[in-house]
Design an enzyme around this catalytic site. Structure first.
Site, mmCIF file in Angstrom:
data_model
loop_
_atom_site.group_PDB
_atom_site.id
_atom_site.type_symbol
_atom_site.label_atom_id
_atom_site.label_comp_id
_atom_site.label_asym_id
_atom_site.label_seq_id
_atom_site.Cartn_x
_atom_site.Cartn_y
_atom_site.Cartn_z
ATOM 1 C CE LYS A 52 -4.490 -0.843 2.215
ATOM 2 N NZ LYS A 52 -5.265 -0.499 1.035
ATOM 3 C CB SER A 56 -3.407 3.522 -0.507
ATOM 4 O OG SER A 56 -4.405 2.545 -0.364
ATOM 5 C CG ASP A 78 -5.249 -3.741 3.792
ATOM 6 O OD1 ASP A 78 -4.810 -2.984 4.678
ATOM 7 O OD2 ASP A 78 -6.175 -3.422 3.018
ATOM 8 C CG HIS A 126 -10.298 -11.141 1.757
ATOM 9 N ND1 HIS A 126 -10.469 -9.781 1.903
ATOM 10 C CD2 HIS A 126 -10.605 -11.404 0.471
ATOM 11 C CE1 HIS A 126 -10.872 -9.260 0.764
ATOM 12 N NE2 HIS A 126 -10.971 -10.235 -0.128
ATOM 13 C CD GLU A 145 -6.358 -8.395 2.360
ATOM 14 O OE1 GLU A 145 -7.422 -8.276 2.976
ATOM 15 O OE2 GLU A 145 -6.008 -7.641 1.433
ATOM 16 C CB ALA A 157 -13.050 -7.744 -7.700
ATOM 17 C CD GLU A 160 -17.835 -2.779 -6.800
ATOM 18 O OE1 GLU A 160 -18.623 -2.140 -6.084
ATOM 19 O OE2 GLU A 160 -16.620 -2.937 -6.510
ATOM 20 C CG HIS A 161 -11.539 -0.889 -7.211
ATOM 21 N ND1 HIS A 161 -10.664 -0.059 -7.882
ATOM 22 C CD2 HIS A 161 -11.320 -0.668 -5.892
ATOM 23 C CE1 HIS A 161 -9.946 0.628 -7.005
ATOM 24 N NE2 HIS A 161 -10.330 0.278 -5.796
#
Length: 202
Positions: A52, A56, A78, A126, A145, A157, A160-161
């Site tokens: 990340k 973020s 994550d 997950h 993660e 996904a 949609e994201h």
């Protein structure tokens, strides 16, 4: 407490990246084993990883209504993320079982959105895994993660994201349309296994 600086976050992210590399090595070993010993095919279609960014991570803290200090950052499990893509739904659990049997890997949390999809249709497995990392002359426990999903789940996904975060004025019909598409893809994943095994489909 003051917000974490980019430099401080970078140091913590480096630790998380070390943990991610350990888990990636275990996953790559499992993929190699599958390619050598699987009679028909490997369950691994692809493996992706990321750390990340500072932006973020801090935005996620703010979304949770907390400050962006080190204590809050450490609650984000994550920072280091690995995504495993499979062709078939049952491969998700084969990989999960093989991974958690690995020595020195501890599963802190499992969220099964394959068996129990989110209301919007999101499906994925997950895992939050903890590994020990020797870093800066001490051993630290680091969360990583791992998401495991089929190509169909990943396609849903991704689209949609993209629409949810990139489109300032999404259609009012979008949530229902995505839920409908998710049901179609879920049926596809089930029928793909029937076709693979040459068994009757409902």
């Amino acid at each position: 407490m003051e917000n974490l600086s980019k430099e401080e976050y970078g140091q913590y992210a480096a630790l998380c990246e070390c943990g991610m590399r350990i888990v990636l090595a275990r996953i790559e070993n499992l993929r190699q084993e599958a390619e050598v010993f699987s009679v028909n095919r490997s369950p691994f279609a692809s493996i992706q990883s990321r750390i990340k960014t500072y932006e973020s991570a801090t935005n996620k803290c703010l979304d949770r209504g907390s400050s962006c200090d080190m204590k809050a950052i450490r609650k984000l499990h994550d920072i280091a993320g690995i995504r495993i893509i499979t062709l078939y739904k049952d491969d998700i659990y084969r990989i999960r079982d093989a991974l958690v049997r690995q020595p020195s890997i501890e599963v802190l949390e499992e969220r099964d959105y394959v068996a129990n999809p989110k209301d919007n249709g999101y499906r994925s497995l997950h895992l939050i895994i903890s590994v020990h990392v020797y870093f800066c002359e001490s051993t630290k426990s680091v969360p990583v993660e791992v998401q495991i999903r089929t190509k169909a789940m990943d396609l849903w996904a991704s689209v949609e994201h993209n629409i949810r975060y990139k489109n300032d004025t999404p259609s009012k019909e979008a949530p229902e349309m995505f839920a409908r598409i998710a049901r179609i893809l879920e049926d596809f994943d089930e029928k793909a296994i029937c076709l693979r095994d040459d068994t009757p489909c409902n």
